[in-house]
Design an enzyme around this catalytic site. Structure first.
Site, PDB file in Angstrom:
ATOM      1  N   GLY A  97      35.791  41.746  44.972  1.00  0.00           N
ATOM      2  CA  GLY A  97      36.619  40.736  44.330  1.00  0.00           C
ATOM      3  C   GLY A  97      35.899  40.197  43.108  1.00  0.00           C
ATOM      4  N   LEU A  98      36.404  39.113  42.537  1.00  0.00           N
ATOM      5  CA  LEU A  98      35.827  38.613  41.290  1.00  0.00           C
ATOM      6  C   LEU A  98      34.374  38.207  41.453  1.00  0.00           C
ATOM      7  CD1 LEU A  98      36.205  37.888  38.330  1.00  0.00           C
ATOM      8  CD2 LEU A  98      37.036  35.637  39.066  1.00  0.00           C
ATOM      9  N   ALA A  99      34.008  37.582  42.571  1.00  0.00           N
ATOM     10  CA  ALA A  99      32.620  37.152  42.762  1.00  0.00           C
ATOM     11  C   ALA A  99      31.681  38.346  42.820  1.00  0.00           C
ATOM     12  CB  ALA A  99      32.493  36.316  44.034  1.00  0.00           C
ATOM     13  N   SER A 117      41.130  37.782  45.105  1.00  0.00           N
ATOM     14  CA  SER A 117      41.085  37.439  43.674  1.00  0.00           C
ATOM     15  C   SER A 117      42.244  38.077  42.912  1.00  0.00           C
ATOM     16  CB  SER A 117      39.774  37.932  43.048  1.00  0.00           C
ATOM     17  OG  SER A 117      38.655  37.459  43.741  1.00  0.00           O
ATOM     18  N   ALA A 125      45.492  35.904  43.070  1.00  0.00           N
ATOM     19  CA  ALA A 125      45.531  34.524  42.569  1.00  0.00           C
ATOM     20  C   ALA A 125      46.537  34.417  41.429  1.00  0.00           C
ATOM     21  CB  ALA A 125      44.141  34.109  42.092  1.00  0.00           C
ATOM     22  N   GLY A 179      45.054  30.412  37.878  1.00  0.00           N
ATOM     23  CA  GLY A 179      44.186  30.652  36.740  1.00  0.00           C
ATOM     24  C   GLY A 179      42.819  30.044  36.970  1.00  0.00           C
ATOM     25  N   GLU A 228      48.556  21.678  37.418  1.00  0.00           N
ATOM     26  CA  GLU A 228      48.708  22.027  38.823  1.00  0.00           C
ATOM     27  C   GLU A 228      48.384  20.822  39.692  1.00  0.00           C
ATOM     28  OE1 GLU A 228      46.641  25.613  39.862  1.00  0.00           O
ATOM     29  OE2 GLU A 228      47.736  26.827  38.434  1.00  0.00           O
ATOM     30  N   HIS A 288      48.320  26.456  52.090  1.00  0.00           N
ATOM     31  CA  HIS A 288      49.134  26.303  50.884  1.00  0.00           C
ATOM     32  C   HIS A 288      50.509  25.831  51.324  1.00  0.00           C
ATOM     33  CE1 HIS A 288      51.028  27.033  47.041  1.00  0.00           C
ATOM     34  NE2 HIS A 288      49.862  27.351  46.524  1.00  0.00           N
ATOM     35  N   ARG A 294      46.916  19.723  47.774  1.00  0.00           N
ATOM     36  CA  ARG A 294      47.585  20.653  48.679  1.00  0.00           C
ATOM     37  C   ARG A 294      47.598  20.196  50.131  1.00  0.00           C
ATOM     38  NH1 ARG A 294      45.152  26.325  46.265  1.00  0.00           N
ATOM     39  NH2 ARG A 294      46.633  26.533  44.540  1.00  0.00           N
ATOM     40  N   HIS A 343      45.593  29.624  53.328  1.00  0.00           N
ATOM     41  CA  HIS A 343      45.395  30.106  51.959  1.00  0.00           C
ATOM     42  C   HIS A 343      43.938  30.265  51.560  1.00  0.00           C
ATOM     43  CE1 HIS A 343      46.496  30.868  47.844  1.00  0.00           C
ATOM     44  NE2 HIS A 343      45.851  29.810  47.397  1.00  0.00           N
ATOM     45  N   GLU A 394      34.499  33.105  48.167  1.00  0.00           N
ATOM     46  CA  GLU A 394      35.112  32.382  49.283  1.00  0.00           C
ATOM     47  C   GLU A 394      34.316  32.466  50.571  1.00  0.00           C
ATOM     48  OE1 GLU A 394      39.472  31.863  51.467  1.00  0.00           O
ATOM     49  OE2 GLU A 394      39.234  33.332  49.850  1.00  0.00           O
ATOM     50  N   ARG A 438      40.412  22.314  48.659  1.00  0.00           N
ATOM     51  CA  ARG A 438      40.143  22.893  47.335  1.00  0.00           C
ATOM     52  C   ARG A 438      41.174  22.436  46.311  1.00  0.00           C
ATOM     53  NH1 ARG A 438      41.960  27.356  44.508  1.00  0.00           N
ATOM     54  NH2 ARG A 438      43.037  28.292  46.300  1.00  0.00           N
TER      55      ARG A 438
END
Length: 483
Positions: free
Chosen positions: A13-15, A41, A44, A47, A112, A228, A267, A324, A348, A359
């Protein structure tokens, strides 16, 4: 001079991608499927939150993060990561992430829930996919990164002194291999697939938590999981996600046709309000019909709803809370170090202290980049620089893998869903711990047991952890009910 073994990064993923890309030494990148496949990721929609507008500040971003997290986060960590956010967006823009722009060329910033002003840099409503794909491209072009696709990490091995000595991976053909290394970075994602209603990939089963906890890494706040509020309530697993940005653009929540909550509250507050309405037997729907050109502005969401026979621009959309995000995880310091020497955790799977008990929207991709770069820098530094001050794990949580009979996946999901939903109580949590305890030799049941055990150990409500049997709850948040 003896050459060091490569850094092994588990997860794409992004990490994980950021860590591999930022490392200045050779990396072996382990991914259970193809590159980025199954990574949350990629899903998502929102952003990256960052104080980029003239009327914004990193202090305001930090304050919003602190407040949304029910004041349970680590304020120093919050300040550090939100301060890094504008630089993260600039880095991603340099990697050619196609962020949406205003007519004057500046970034188009979205509002958001939980944010005091628009500050989310986005690429349509598929920001995670756009950002992750750009980082994956950078990884693919790196000559120092070896990518092992269709390999699953099944065990981290340690020396008698507790330091990492290698990781065992299972290839697609079922054979196993030991990769010798003194540096392992876990970027395995969350554990949302353990719940029956989830927006996460169903493969997100807390594998990194199991790998780390079984060798004595400390975990914290596993009970702090975010629901979520607007999962699309259709018979699909995982549930499609109706992005926070829809409510930021003006979509409203209706229970039997009546608006009942301030949609831009954090949330956890909105999810609890939706759950309350559903528990009362009412039907809850999201009304996005008043958003101008909603299908053009949110094409990915329009596609998701159409796949379920619904029209984003014309229909009221049935919703329910869905698991979520996990705010807790493997406890790390500012350098992404865990309590086990030679083991880092990022994204995560980690518990950095940024998110507190809930979060703030669009802080997860930010955390992934910041923590991934921190792990890369630290892992590439000399071993003498590592001085982690994290307390050791509770020995009662450090259990071995075994081949004993295990619960079926649907049974684990049912147990955890019943006990650790939007609302929890001691009796349900006691029952879950008792049911799961005989099966902790299996990683899925082990992680579910750790979650239930953590929830049971925290009798007071905070943020996303809502105990109905809390005799003295903290100051209850207003649900922002609209007449």
């Amino acid at each position: 001079m003896t050459l060091r073994t490569p850094i092994v990064v588990v997860g794409s993923g992004l990490a994980g991608l950021t860590c591999a890309w930022a490392a200045t030494e050779p990396v072996v990148l382990i991914t259970a499927a193809s590159l980025t496949s199954g990574a949350a990721s990629m899903w998502a929609q929102g952003g990256v939150a960052a104080a980029l507008a003239a009327d914004d500040s990193t202090r305001d971003h930090a304050d919003d993060t602190w407040r949304a997290g029910a004041f349970a986060g680590d304020r120093a960590v919050i300040d550090r990561i939100t301060a890094a956010a504008p630089g993260v967006v600039r880095l991603l823009a340099d990697l050619e992430v196609p962020f949406d722009r205003a007519p004057d060329g500046s970034l188009d910033l979205a509002l958001e829930g939980g944010h005091s002003r628009p500050r989310v840099a986005h690429a349509g409503d598929h920001s995670g996919a756009a950002i992750t794909a750009c980082m994956a491209s950078a990884v693919l072009h790196s000559p120092t990164i070896e990518i092992r696709q269709n390999h699953s990490a099944i065990e981290v091995l340690v020396l008698p002194n507790g330091a990492v000595r290698g990781v065992v991976v299972r290839r697609a053909d079922g054979t196993e291999e030991l990769i010798e290394t003194e540096r392992v970075v876990l970027a395995t994602g969350g554990l949302g697939g353990l719940w029956p209603h989830t927006t996460n990939p169903t493969t997100a089963l807390g594998q990194g938590v199991a790998l780390a906890a079984r060798i004595g890494a400390r975990t914290d706040d596993l009970h702090l999981v975010q629901f979520h509020p607007t999962g699309l309530d259709v018979p699909r697993d995982p549930m499609p996600l109706l992005t926070e940005a829809l409510r930021g653009a003006g979509a409203t929540l209706l229970a039997d046709g009546i608006r009942f909550v301030d949609e831009l509250m954090p949330r956890d507050v909105v999810a609890a309000a939706v759950w309350e309405q559903l528990s009362a037997g009412r039907t809850v729907r999201l009304d996005a019909r008043g958003i101008p050109e909603v299908a053009r502005r949110f094409p990915a969401v329009a596609e998701l709803t159409a796949a379920s026979g619904l029209d984003l621009a014309a229909d009221l959309l049935p919703v329910r809370p869905a698991l979520h995000y996990s705010m807790g995880g493997v406890t790390v310091d500012d350098h992404s170090r865990t309590s086990v020497p030679g083991l880092w955790a990022i994204g995560e799977v980690s518990r950095t202290g940024l998110h507190g008990a809930n979060r703030l929207a669009s802080n997860s991709l930010l955390e992934a980049v910041v923590s991934g770069r921190a792990a890369a820098e630290d892992a590439c530094a000399g071993p003498g620089t590592r001085d982690c001050r994290i307390e050791p794990a509770d020995p009662a949580t450090v259990l071995p893998r075994t081949n004993r009979a295990t619960l079926a996946m649907q049974d684990v999901r049912r147990v955890l869903g019943d006990a650790c939903g939007v609302l929890r109580d001691g009796a349900g949590l006691h029952r879950a711990v008792r049911l799961l305890a005989p099966h902790t030799g299996d990683d899925v049941s082990y992680v579910a047991w750790l979650v239930a055990r953590s929830a049971l150990a925290h009798p007071h409500s905070v943020g996303a952890h809502r105990r109905t049997d809390d005799a003295a709850p903290a100051a209850a948040e207003s649900l922002g009910v609209t007449p």
